[in-house]
Design a protein around this motif. Structure first.
Motif, short mmCIF file in Angstrom:
data_model
loop_
_atom_site.label_atom_id
_atom_site.label_comp_id
_atom_site.label_asym_id
_atom_site.label_seq_id
_atom_site.Cartn_x
_atom_site.Cartn_y
_atom_site.Cartn_z
N GLU A 64 -6.37 -12.01 30.44
CA GLU A 64 -7.68 -12.64 31.98
C GLU A 64 -6.80 -11.85 33.41
OE1 GLU A 64 -6.78 -15.00 29.06
OE2 GLU A 64 -8.08 -14.34 28.45
N GLY A 65 -5.01 -11.79 32.60
CA GLY A 65 -4.35 -11.02 34.27
C GLY A 65 -3.86 -12.40 34.26
N GLY A 66 -3.78 -14.01 33.87
CA GLY A 66 -3.35 -15.27 34.43
C GLY A 66 -1.70 -15.33 33.43
N LEU A 67 -1.39 -16.14 33.82
CA LEU A 67 0.16 -16.59 32.96
C LEU A 67 -0.17 -17.22 32.09
CD1 LEU A 67 2.69 -15.47 33.47
CD2 LEU A 67 3.54 -16.93 34.94
N ARG A 68 0.16 -17.62 30.69
CA ARG A 68 0.61 -18.50 30.30
C ARG A 68 1.90 -19.52 29.59
NH1 ARG A 68 -2.13 -17.42 26.19
NH2 ARG A 68 -3.45 -18.82 26.17
N ILE A 69 2.20 -20.51 30.23
CA ILE A 69 4.01 -21.35 30.19
C ILE A 69 4.25 -21.98 29.45
CG2 ILE A 69 4.98 -22.50 31.79
CD1 ILE A 69 3.11 -21.56 33.91
N ALA A 82 10.09 -14.25 37.65
CA ALA A 82 9.29 -12.98 38.24
C ALA A 82 8.13 -12.73 38.81
CB ALA A 82 10.44 -11.51 37.88
N THR A 83 7.37 -13.17 37.82
CA THR A 83 6.27 -13.54 38.36
C THR A 83 5.20 -14.05 38.98
OG1 THR A 83 5.30 -12.38 36.08
CG2 THR A 83 3.47 -13.47 37.05
N VAL A 84 5.90 -15.95 38.95
CA VAL A 84 6.02 -16.71 39.31
C VAL A 84 6.06 -16.95 40.53
CG1 VAL A 84 6.24 -18.88 39.27
CG2 VAL A 84 6.46 -18.08 37.20
N ARG A 85 7.43 -16.28 41.05
CA ARG A 85 7.87 -15.78 41.98
C ARG A 85 7.31 -15.13 43.01
NH1 ARG A 85 14.08 -16.45 43.15
NH2 ARG A 85 13.61 -15.14 44.66
N ARG A 86 6.30 -14.27 41.91
CA ARG A 86 5.39 -13.13 43.36
C ARG A 86 3.76 -13.68 43.63
NH1 ARG A 86 5.62 -8.87 39.75
NH2 ARG A 86 3.80 -9.37 39.05
N ASP A 87 4.19 -14.18 41.94
CA ASP A 87 2.10 -14.40 42.10
C ASP A 87 1.70 -15.84 42.52
OD1 ASP A 87 1.56 -11.85 42.13
OD2 ASP A 87 2.10 -11.54 39.52
N LEU A 172 -3.13 -24.72 41.86
CA LEU A 172 -3.62 -23.04 41.86
C LEU A 172 -5.15 -22.91 40.46
CD1 LEU A 172 -0.25 -22.45 41.60
CD2 LEU A 172 -1.65 -21.02 43.12
N ASP A 173 -5.48 -24.69 40.28
CA ASP A 173 -6.77 -24.10 38.88
C ASP A 173 -5.85 -23.94 38.12
OD1 ASP A 173 -8.17 -25.16 41.11
OD2 ASP A 173 -9.83 -23.05 41.15
N ALA A 174 -4.37 -24.94 37.16
CA ALA A 174 -3.84 -24.87 35.90
C ALA A 174 -4.86 -25.32 35.14
CB ALA A 174 -2.70 -25.41 36.08
N VAL A 175 -5.12 -24.74 34.29
CA VAL A 175 -5.78 -25.62 32.47
C VAL A 175 -4.29 -25.92 31.37
CG1 VAL A 175 -7.38 -25.02 30.64
CG2 VAL A 175 -7.53 -24.10 33.18
N LEU A 218 -2.27 -20.59 33.96
CA LEU A 218 -2.40 -20.52 35.70
C LEU A 218 -3.48 -18.94 35.14
CD1 LEU A 218 0.80 -20.24 37.20
CD2 LEU A 218 -1.06 -22.37 36.80
N PRO A 219 -4.08 -19.17 35.96
CA PRO A 219 -5.67 -18.05 36.42
C PRO A 219 -4.89 -16.41 36.77
CG PRO A 219 -6.60 -20.06 37.33
CD PRO A 219 -5.14 -20.25 36.88
N PRO A 220 -5.78 -15.60 36.99
CA PRO A 220 -4.50 -14.43 37.65
C PRO A 220 -4.93 -14.78 39.53
CG PRO A 220 -6.97 -14.25 36.29
CD PRO A 220 -7.11 -15.69 36.60
N PRO A 221 -4.01 -14.62 39.89
CA PRO A 221 -3.13 -14.94 41.03
C PRO A 221 -4.29 -14.47 42.48
CG PRO A 221 -2.20 -12.84 40.04
CD PRO A 221 -3.11 -13.45 39.54
N ILE A 222 -4.19 -15.41 43.30
CA ILE A 222 -4.94 -15.72 44.73
C ILE A 222 -4.87 -14.97 45.44
CG2 ILE A 222 -6.53 -17.41 42.99
CD1 ILE A 222 -5.59 -19.50 45.59
#
Ligand code: SF4
Length: 316
Positions: A64-69, A82-87, A172-175, A218-222
């Motif tokens: 969906e364009g988000g991030l699974r941690i 890198a993605t966390v720092r940027r988005d 960030l509306d994490a799930v 995390l959902p897609p960046p906002i």
């Protein structure tokens, strides 16, 4: 420390099943909070289930364009990703503000969410504490309460949740993704993950017996400006007196969560709506219905001023 048995889990399903079959079992990964609590005999598990070898340390994009941690992604690796720092810069900043480098190297994503309060009476086994020993009373009410909660409190407990990371994730509306003892999976919005104390402050999350966290999504960046501001009594190695995690857009809209004021990461829809009207309006919505003590009343002003500083920083 009390004696305990030790098991290295071979799969997440086995770990969940093992925990469900023994109510006195605990999962262990980084152990940065649990081992301290065991040494003080505040936590006395008879069995530890080590979940370090289950491959739960990945940080990957979602379809969906988000991030699974992964649940045991270390705080250091997550903050530096890198993605966390940027988005999701808010998350990176909150993690770095959260603990020393040594702790971040060991501490995990799930463990960070599940860490226990730092209420001093919770750690002092000579004092009554409903969270440590249900029904014994709350020493903080009428005692030393400068650090304690001002919203969502109950007559049984006024403790705060200590996590900085959780404030960012709530903004960030994490799930939270989990696996239950019967092998089924579920997704819990972080908003519903931590409980308020009510009459049962010893029950801190909505996890069921044996249920284990597998990841946080995390959902897609906002977009927007990501700011984490932590007010504490000293520059490092200290928990937040008050913290603000905000994502603010150029038109004044945004989201805000507050730490150091409640038993869970504190976010109120009306406060997000009020953000374009300034810090006073948003802080008023956030802390509506606050119940303070003489010692922690200052947090009401501190939230408004800290949020004002965050909004000013976002405006440059
Ligand atoms: Fe225990 Fe909560 Fe009271 Fe602290 S505030 S003493 S954790 S019951």
């Amino acid at each position: 420390m009390r004696p305990f048995t030790y098991e290295r889990a071979t799969s997440i399903e086995v770990a969940a099943k093992s925990a469900a079959s023994n109510p006195e079992a605990k999962f262990i990964a980084g152990g940065t909070n649990l081992l301290d609590l065991m040494k003080l005999e505040i936590e006395t598990p008879t069995h530890l289930i080590d979940v370090n070898g289950l491959g739960l340390d990945k940080i990957e994009p979602t379809a969906e364009g988000g991030l699974r941690i992964g649940a045991i992604a270390r705080n250091t690796d997550l903050a530096a990703h890198a993605t966390v720092r940027r988005d999701y810069a808010l998350l990176s900043r909150a993690l770095v503000a959260g603990a020393s480098g040594q702790l971040r190297n060991k501490a995990t994503t799930a463990g960070n969410l599940l860490q226990r309060t730092r209420c001093p009476y919770f750690y002092d086994t000579n004092q009554p504490c409903n969270k440590r020993q249900p029904g014994s009373g709350c020493s903080a009410i009428g005692g030393f309460s400068r650090q304690h909660a001002v919203v969502g409190v109950s007559d049984a407990c006024i403790a705060t949740h200590p996590s900085d990371m959780a404030i960012a994730m709530r903004t960030l509306d994490a799930v939270v993704e989990t696996v239950k003892a019967d092998g089924t999976r579920r997704s819990i919005p972080l908003a519903d993950f931590h409980r308020l104390p009510a009459e049962t402050p010893h029950i801190e999350t909505t996890l069921e017996a044996g249920e284990i966290i597998s990841a946080v999504v995390l959902p897609p960046p906002i977009g927007g400006k990501h700011i984490y501001r932590k007010v504490r009594d000293r520059a490092s190695y200290a928990f937040a007196v008050v913290s603000i995690g905000a994502v603010l857009h150029d038109d004044g809209t945004g989201r805000v969560s507050v730490g150091g004021v409640a038993h869970k990461p504190w976010r109120i829809d009306a406060a997000d709506t009020a953000l374009p009207n300034g810090a006073r309006a948003a802080a008023g919505a956030l802390l509506s219905g606050a119940r303070t003590t003489e010692q922690n009343r200052f947090k009401i002003d501190l939230v408004e001023r800290t949020l004002g500083a965050v909004i000013a920083e976002a405006r440059g």
